[in-house]
Design an enzyme around this catalytic site. Structure first.
Site, PDB file in Angstrom:
ATOM      1  NE  ARG A 253      50.318 109.110  69.009  1.00  0.00           N
ATOM      2  CZ  ARG A 253      51.637 109.077  69.157  1.00  0.00           C
ATOM      3  NH1 ARG A 253      52.197 109.459  70.292  1.00  0.00           N
ATOM      4  NH2 ARG A 253      52.397 108.637  68.170  1.00  0.00           N
ATOM      5  CG  HIS A 254      48.080 104.847  65.744  1.00  0.00           C
ATOM      6  ND1 HIS A 254      49.313 104.322  66.050  1.00  0.00           N
ATOM      7  CD2 HIS A 254      48.310 106.073  65.223  1.00  0.00           C
ATOM      8  CE1 HIS A 254      50.262 105.176  65.722  1.00  0.00           C
ATOM      9  NE2 HIS A 254      49.676 106.261  65.212  1.00  0.00           N
ATOM     10  CG  ASN A 260      54.380 104.628  66.355  1.00  0.00           C
ATOM     11  OD1 ASN A 260      53.250 104.219  66.573  1.00  0.00           O
ATOM     12  ND2 ASN A 260      54.582 105.848  65.868  1.00  0.00           N
ATOM     13  NE  ARG A 303      50.031 105.723  62.029  1.00  0.00           N
ATOM     14  CZ  ARG A 303      50.206 106.227  60.824  1.00  0.00           C
ATOM     15  NH1 ARG A 303      50.136 105.427  59.752  1.00  0.00           N
ATOM     16  NH2 ARG A 303      50.465 107.522  60.667  1.00  0.00           N
ATOM     17  CD  GLU A 323      50.096 112.401  62.518  1.00  0.00           C
ATOM     18  OE1 GLU A 323      49.272 113.320  62.598  1.00  0.00           O
ATOM     19  OE2 GLU A 323      50.774 111.997  63.483  1.00  0.00           O
ATOM     20  CG  HIS A 388      47.123 109.436  62.990  1.00  0.00           C
ATOM     21  ND1 HIS A 388      47.757 108.270  62.641  1.00  0.00           N
ATOM     22  CD2 HIS A 388      45.920 109.421  62.351  1.00  0.00           C
ATOM     23  CE1 HIS A 388      46.985 107.577  61.819  1.00  0.00           C
ATOM     24  NE2 HIS A 388      45.862 108.253  61.622  1.00  0.00           N
TER      25      HIS A 388
END
Length: 466
Positions: A253-254, A260, A303, A323, A388
């Site tokens: 994931r980023h 987040n 991101r 995403e 994502h």
């Protein structure tokens, strides 16, 4: 249409019980399949039939087809034991031929039961099926039960590929437990010779009325005949994209984003300070891995692009890797969704895979969006995919053959690299946490999913954020 029950020497007579099925039961994707289908593998031993059968089953299952892989060898091992010498497979061994035919009948019983009683859509009949007589036996069963049949023949005359298949697969086979490596190899090579004496390939003239695909030397050349319908076309396209060359796929994931940190979903926010540290740590990790000809893919959201920036390499951005779009809930926290849309929040918890956000997407939609990504991953060598949470779950589910019920709950933590290495009978998984702190975004399946649940019940086990 013939509704006569098919009767075999073994097992219960089976009646054709239905005429159609849906690729997905959800109204989001009602793709009609006119008749159930048997994919019949054909080829000599050590040509990759079982490996290919498992990959076909995994792919069709991932896109929502109810499929079953039926391996005749498992019936043979159950009936007469695993450790049979090459002489058992001699076409002149009448006793061996009859026992193998009984196993094929039992496997055919299972296939008909799955397709026409249990509501299955596709069955993969995994065996050598290397003679015209054996294939005619399967054709007759399919005709009597209104089952479409599609043959996939794997032809290989490349000695290096065959030897690799023998060493990589057969030495681990239950047929050779307790054998020394030399004895196992010697016996299996002799078994191949026995099959070769009776082998009859699919013939463009004699078999012109049937649907089939012939694959030469893994991916050297393809020959297709009478492709009938959507699923057969998808199968041919899939087979023309897969390969068996060694490679690894790195999924991550980023880095942690500002959304987040505040518990918000979706959006297009920048990385947090810790997220930027992860981008640097990811660069160092990739350098240490020293990966040959590595391709780097990101989504088109900031991101993932910012996470890839420190890596000195060409980066390809994919819209398909964006995403899952949460529609009217995009940019909200779970607490805010519970306040504004409590029923929608409950509906999603009841069926997370099929639920579609208002004016947004479902996991099912995302799987179909990611299908071109899967095809490209199958075609390529080493790839790093920076994506994502929902996207990574879908990709992991494909490679690890996870059912749709488990897919939305695969834990893909931030600041962790997952290395997937496809192998003959599965996928080796290695996980590398890069030790940069980050919030936890994993929300397990809630215990209470009713529309009348309280706020505390709806938000139970919600991950902590800033």
């Amino acid at each position: 249409m013939n509704d006569t029950p098919v009767k075999f020497n073994l097992g219960k007579p089976l009646l054709r019980a239905r005429t159609y099925s849906y690729l997905n039961t959800s109204p989001t994707c009602p793709q009609l399949i006119s008749d159930p289908m048997c994919i019949c593998m054909v080829g000599l031993p050590a040509r990759g039939k079982t490996y290919t059968a498992k990959r076909i089953s995994r792919y069709f299952s991932w896109i929502g087809v109810k499929i079953k892989d039926i391996n005749v060898g498992n019936y043979r091992r159950e009936a007469v034991g695993a450790q049979k010498s090459a002489d058992f497979f001699d076409p002149n061994n009448e006793e061996g031929m009859e026992k193998r035919m009984q196993c094929a009948r039992r496997a055919a019983d299972e296939m008909v039961d799955f397709l026409n009683v249990q509501g299955g859509q596709v069955a993969v009949f995994d065996a050598t099926n290397s003679t015209r007589a054996r294939r005619q036996f399967i054709i007759d069963i399919c005709k009597l039960n209104s089952i479409k049949i599609f043959f996939v023949e794997l032809i290989c005359d490349d000695g290096e590929i065959i030897e690799e298949n023998i060493k990589d697969v057969k030495l681990l086979s239950p047929d050779y437990v307790g054998y020394s490596a030399d004895d196992a190899l010697s016996d299996f090579r002799e078994r191949i010779k026995k099959y070769q004496t009776a082998y009859q390939t699919l013939d463009p003239k004699l078999d012109r009325e049937y649907s089939w695909l012939k694959v030469y030397n893994v991916d050297e050349r393809y020959e297709a005949n009478k492709i009938d319908g959507h699923l057969q076309a998808k199968l041919v396209y899939y087979m023309m994209n897969i390969h068996t060359r060694p490679r690894s796929i790195y999924l991550t994931r980023h880095g942690e984003s500002k959304f987040n940190q505040s518990g918000k979903i979706g959006g297009n926010s920048d990385l947090s300070e810790r997220g930027r540290k992860y981008a640097q740590a990811l660069k160092e990790f990739i350098q240490k891995e020293n990966i040959k000809d590595l391709k780097i893919w990101t989504s088109q959201l900031k991101r993932t692009i910012q996470t890839a920036e420190p890596i000195n390499s060409t980066i390809q951005q994919w819209h398909a890797l964006n995403e899952l779009y949460a529609g009217e809930c995009d940019g909200l926290s779970y607490e805010e969704i519970q306040v504004k849309y409590p029923k929608e929040f409950a509906y999603r918890d009841q069926d997370k895979y099929n639920y579609r956000y208002p004016r947004g997407e479902s996991y099912q939609d995302l799987v179909h969006r990611l299908e071109p990504i899967i095809m490209e991953l199958e075609r390529k060598g080493n790839v790093l995919v920076i994506c994502h949470q929902a996207v990574m779950r879908c990709l992991m589910a494909y490679f690890l053959d996870k059912p749709h019920s488990e897919l939305p709950y695969i834990n893909c933590p931030l600041h962790t690299v997952c290395k997937l290495t496809p192998q003959a009978y599965g996928c080796k998984v290695e996980t590398f946490p890069l030790k940069i702190p980050a919030v936890d975004t994993f929300r397990p399946k809630p215990k209470t999913v009713s529309l009348t649940r309280s706020d505390s019940e709806a938000l139970e086990d919600l991950p902590q954020h800033y």
